[in-house]
Design a protein around this motif. Sequence first.
Motif, PDB file in Angstrom:
ATOM      1  N   PRO A   5       0.833  -1.202   0.000  1.00  0.00           N
ATOM      2  CA  PRO A   5       0.000   0.000   0.000  1.00  0.00           C
ATOM      3  C   PRO A   5       0.865   1.248   0.000  1.00  0.00           C
ATOM      4  O   PRO A   5       1.992   1.235   0.492  1.00  0.00           O
ATOM      5  CB  PRO A   5      -0.815  -0.129   1.288  1.00  0.00           C
ATOM      6  CG  PRO A   5      -0.011  -1.049   2.162  1.00  0.00           C
ATOM      7  CD  PRO A   5       0.681  -1.989   1.229  1.00  0.00           C
ATOM      8  N   ARG A   6       0.346   2.314  -0.573  1.00  0.00           N
ATOM      9  CA  ARG A   6       1.097   3.564  -0.665  1.00  0.00           C
ATOM     10  C   ARG A   6       0.421   4.621   0.195  1.00  0.00           C
ATOM     11  O   ARG A   6      -0.753   4.929  -0.003  1.00  0.00           O
ATOM     12  CB  ARG A   6       1.185   4.032  -2.114  1.00  0.00           C
ATOM     13  CG  ARG A   6       1.999   5.318  -2.303  1.00  0.00           C
ATOM     14  CD  ARG A   6       2.293   5.555  -3.778  1.00  0.00           C
ATOM     15  NE  ARG A   6       3.090   6.755  -3.959  1.00  0.00           N
ATOM     16  CZ  ARG A   6       2.607   7.952  -4.306  1.00  0.00           C
ATOM     17  NH1 ARG A   6       1.295   8.087  -4.512  1.00  0.00           N
ATOM     18  NH2 ARG A   6       3.388   9.000  -4.460  1.00  0.00           N
ATOM     19  N   LEU A  54      -4.824  12.728   8.079  1.00  0.00           N
ATOM     20  CA  LEU A  54      -3.438  12.256   8.046  1.00  0.00           C
ATOM     21  C   LEU A  54      -2.891  12.181   6.631  1.00  0.00           C
ATOM     22  O   LEU A  54      -1.694  12.325   6.412  1.00  0.00           O
ATOM     23  CB  LEU A  54      -3.334  10.859   8.669  1.00  0.00           C
ATOM     24  CG  LEU A  54      -3.501  10.718  10.177  1.00  0.00           C
ATOM     25  CD1 LEU A  54      -3.318   9.256  10.560  1.00  0.00           C
ATOM     26  CD2 LEU A  54      -2.517  11.601  10.926  1.00  0.00           C
ATOM     27  N   GLY A  55      -3.754  11.892   5.654  1.00  0.00           N
ATOM     28  CA  GLY A  55      -3.314  11.716   4.282  1.00  0.00           C
ATOM     29  C   GLY A  55      -4.189  10.703   3.589  1.00  0.00           C
ATOM     30  O   GLY A  55      -5.366  10.549   3.911  1.00  0.00           O
ATOM     31  N   THR A  56      -3.595   9.982   2.622  1.00  0.00           N
ATOM     32  CA  THR A  56      -4.327   8.962   1.889  1.00  0.00           C
ATOM     33  C   THR A  56      -3.521   7.667   1.863  1.00  0.00           C
ATOM     34  O   THR A  56      -2.289   7.679   1.827  1.00  0.00           O
ATOM     35  CB  THR A  56      -4.624   9.400   0.442  1.00  0.00           C
ATOM     36  OG1 THR A  56      -3.388   9.698  -0.231  1.00  0.00           O
ATOM     37  CG2 THR A  56      -5.521  10.625   0.421  1.00  0.00           C
ATOM     38  N   LEU A  57      -4.215   6.552   1.874  1.00  0.00           N
ATOM     39  CA  LEU A  57      -3.625   5.220   1.761  1.00  0.00           C
ATOM     40  C   LEU A  57      -4.235   4.571   0.537  1.00  0.00           C
ATOM     41  O   LEU A  57      -5.430   4.278   0.509  1.00  0.00           O
ATOM     42  CB  LEU A  57      -3.912   4.401   3.018  1.00  0.00           C
ATOM     43  CG  LEU A  57      -3.278   3.011   3.087  1.00  0.00           C
ATOM     44  CD1 LEU A  57      -1.757   3.117   3.148  1.00  0.00           C
ATOM     45  CD2 LEU A  57      -3.803   2.228   4.289  1.00  0.00           C
ATOM     46  N   HIS A  60      -7.268   6.390  -0.624  1.00  0.00           N
ATOM     47  CA  HIS A  60      -8.399   6.509   0.299  1.00  0.00           C
ATOM     48  C   HIS A  60      -8.001   7.377   1.508  1.00  0.00           C
ATOM     49  O   HIS A  60      -6.896   7.245   2.037  1.00  0.00           O
ATOM     50  CB  HIS A  60      -8.840   5.120   0.780  1.00  0.00           C
ATOM     51  CG  HIS A  60      -9.270   4.210  -0.327  1.00  0.00           C
ATOM     52  ND1 HIS A  60     -10.472   4.354  -0.992  1.00  0.00           N
ATOM     53  CD2 HIS A  60      -8.638   3.151  -0.905  1.00  0.00           C
ATOM     54  CE1 HIS A  60     -10.580   3.420  -1.911  1.00  0.00           C
ATOM     55  NE2 HIS A  60      -9.477   2.668  -1.881  1.00  0.00           N
ATOM     56  N   ARG A  61      -8.916   8.202   1.939  1.00  0.00           N
ATOM     57  CA  ARG A  61      -8.629   9.116   3.048  1.00  0.00           C
ATOM     58  C   ARG A  61      -8.377   8.367   4.355  1.00  0.00           C
ATOM     59  O   ARG A  61      -9.027   7.361   4.641  1.00  0.00           O
ATOM     60  CB  ARG A  61      -9.781  10.098   3.236  1.00  0.00           C
ATOM     61  CG  ARG A  61     -10.017  11.003   2.037  1.00  0.00           C
ATOM     62  CD  ARG A  61     -11.166  11.957   2.276  1.00  0.00           C
ATOM     63  NE  ARG A  61     -12.415  11.248   2.580  1.00  0.00           N
ATOM     64  CZ  ARG A  61     -13.559  11.846   2.878  1.00  0.00           C
ATOM     65  NH1 ARG A  61     -13.611  13.170   2.926  1.00  0.00           N
ATOM     66  NH2 ARG A  61     -14.640  11.150   3.137  1.00  0.00           N
ATOM     67  N   VAL A  62      -7.426   8.879   5.111  1.00  0.00           N
ATOM     68  CA  VAL A  62      -7.093   8.311   6.420  1.00  0.00           C
ATOM     69  C   VAL A  62      -7.094   9.450   7.434  1.00  0.00           C
ATOM     70  O   VAL A  62      -6.559  10.539   7.174  1.00  0.00           O
ATOM     71  CB  VAL A  62      -5.715   7.616   6.407  1.00  0.00           C
ATOM     72  CG1 VAL A  62      -5.449   6.954   7.750  1.00  0.00           C
ATOM     73  CG2 VAL A  62      -5.634   6.590   5.291  1.00  0.00           C
ATOM     74  N   TRP A  63      -7.659   9.176   8.610  1.00  0.00           N
ATOM     75  CA  TRP A  63      -7.808  10.185   9.645  1.00  0.00           C
ATOM     76  C   TRP A  63      -7.183   9.693  10.955  1.00  0.00           C
ATOM     77  O   TRP A  63      -6.870   8.504  11.108  1.00  0.00           O
ATOM     78  CB  TRP A  63      -9.285  10.508   9.880  1.00  0.00           C
ATOM     79  CG  TRP A  63     -10.017  10.875   8.627  1.00  0.00           C
ATOM     80  CD1 TRP A  63     -10.491  10.020   7.662  1.00  0.00           C
ATOM     81  CD2 TRP A  63     -10.353  12.194   8.177  1.00  0.00           C
ATOM     82  NE1 TRP A  63     -11.095  10.709   6.654  1.00  0.00           N
ATOM     83  CE2 TRP A  63     -11.029  12.054   6.932  1.00  0.00           C
ATOM     84  CE3 TRP A  63     -10.167  13.465   8.703  1.00  0.00           C
ATOM     85  CZ2 TRP A  63     -11.511  13.144   6.215  1.00  0.00           C
ATOM     86  CZ3 TRP A  63     -10.652  14.559   7.985  1.00  0.00           C
ATOM     87  CH2 TRP A  63     -11.305  14.394   6.766  1.00  0.00           C
ATOM     88  N   LEU A  87       3.320  -4.819  11.137  1.00  0.00           N
ATOM     89  CA  LEU A  87       2.804  -4.253   9.894  1.00  0.00           C
ATOM     90  C   LEU A  87       3.887  -3.974   8.875  1.00  0.00           C
ATOM     91  O   LEU A  87       3.672  -4.122   7.672  1.00  0.00           O
ATOM     92  CB  LEU A  87       2.045  -2.956  10.193  1.00  0.00           C
ATOM     93  CG  LEU A  87       0.853  -3.066  11.139  1.00  0.00           C
ATOM     94  CD1 LEU A  87       0.273  -1.679  11.402  1.00  0.00           C
ATOM     95  CD2 LEU A  87      -0.196  -3.980  10.544  1.00  0.00           C
ATOM     96  N   GLY A  88       5.064  -3.529   9.319  1.00  0.00           N
ATOM     97  CA  GLY A  88       6.095  -3.098   8.383  1.00  0.00           C
ATOM     98  C   GLY A  88       5.722  -1.800   7.705  1.00  0.00           C
ATOM     99  O   GLY A  88       4.668  -1.204   7.960  1.00  0.00           O
ATOM    100  N   GLU A  89       6.596  -1.335   6.808  1.00  0.00           N
ATOM    101  CA  GLU A  89       6.319  -0.100   6.072  1.00  0.00           C
ATOM    102  C   GLU A  89       5.359  -0.384   4.914  1.00  0.00           C
ATOM    103  O   GLU A  89       5.358  -1.476   4.359  1.00  0.00           O
ATOM    104  CB  GLU A  89       7.631   0.482   5.529  1.00  0.00           C
ATOM    105  CG  GLU A  89       8.602   0.926   6.611  1.00  0.00           C
ATOM    106  CD  GLU A  89       8.085   2.116   7.408  1.00  0.00           C
ATOM    107  OE1 GLU A  89       7.060   2.717   7.004  1.00  0.00           O
ATOM    108  OE2 GLU A  89       8.693   2.446   8.423  1.00  0.00           O
ATOM    109  N   PRO A  90       4.510   0.601   4.522  1.00  0.00           N
ATOM    110  CA  PRO A  90       4.411   1.956   5.052  1.00  0.00           C
ATOM    111  C   PRO A  90       3.375   2.106   6.169  1.00  0.00           C
ATOM    112  O   PRO A  90       3.166   3.202   6.670  1.00  0.00           O
ATOM    113  CB  PRO A  90       3.981   2.759   3.826  1.00  0.00           C
ATOM    114  CG  PRO A  90       3.077   1.810   3.093  1.00  0.00           C
ATOM    115  CD  PRO A  90       3.678   0.440   3.295  1.00  0.00           C
ATOM    116  N   LEU A  91       2.719   0.996   6.552  1.00  0.00           N
ATOM    117  CA  LEU A  91       1.692   1.097   7.590  1.00  0.00           C
ATOM    118  C   LEU A  91       2.300   1.491   8.935  1.00  0.00           C
ATOM    119  O   LEU A  91       1.648   2.175   9.734  1.00  0.00           O
ATOM    120  CB  LEU A  91       0.936  -0.225   7.718  1.00  0.00           C
ATOM    121  CG  LEU A  91       0.139  -0.667   6.478  1.00  0.00           C
ATOM    122  CD1 LEU A  91      -0.601  -1.959   6.767  1.00  0.00           C
ATOM    123  CD2 LEU A  91      -0.828   0.428   6.047  1.00  0.00           C
TER     124      LEU A  91
END
Length: 277
Positions: A5-6, A54-57, A60-63, A87-91
Amino acid sequence: MTPRPRFVPHATPTGVAGADDLCLVVAGRKLLVGADGPFPYVRDLPTGTECVPLGTLDGHRVWAAALPSPDSGLGAWRSWRALAGELGEPLAALAGRALQVMTWRRSHRFCGACTAELGDVPGEHARRCPACDLYVPMQLSPAVLAAIRRPGAPGRVDELLLLRHAYGPTELWALVAGFVEAGESLEEAVHREVGEEVGLSVQGLSYFGSQPWAMSGPGVVLAGFTAVSSDDDAEPVVDGREVAEARWFPLDALPDELPPTYSISRWLIDEAVKNSR
């Protein structure tokens, strides 16, 4: 192979939080684990919970949201270190951003000049005083760490300097690290920290990379370097207060108690091992 995921960080809200948007909930130094995934959704939270962008994943919007204390009725709570390891990156970076942003908001509610309550600056993780107009951005706290190598004798593998701290995760063998002082460059900070922590000098300093680091507080970003000992015969000297022990280890015989794989400290160590072959 499933693509990673980005995550794209930003602070600009795009409408209000939707029920199907992810929302990372912070209480103290803990994060709420989702029932159907690593993070909960807005619909899982109490009605009226304030959500901060926070941004997008993956688009999709993330809060993020904050609670005064962990609420056992919502689910399980985990430390960032535990979540990042799974989880590792980027999570891991996304969870760290939530922890850092919400910790900063909790600790920067009032103006340090006139004590008035601060107001949010739209589109930024920053606040402004309505009384005296003081602007309070979320500031970064840069820190450095260095993988220091000592060339091995002819026919022998190079060595890496590792140390154990007198506080924190004392069981780990880690790298020389420390915060950058005001008026100091990143490179100058490396030379100073190496001298202070282990009494050595280094040369051939080279930038490796960086990583936001939620374990050390809001806004901390680590800058990693590689270096070579200036003296092939020099041994580390520690004061026993901040650093308990420091040793040279052959790169083909490193200890098992190394930093976690999601950390830039481990990336530096792994890179040193790879380049020694």
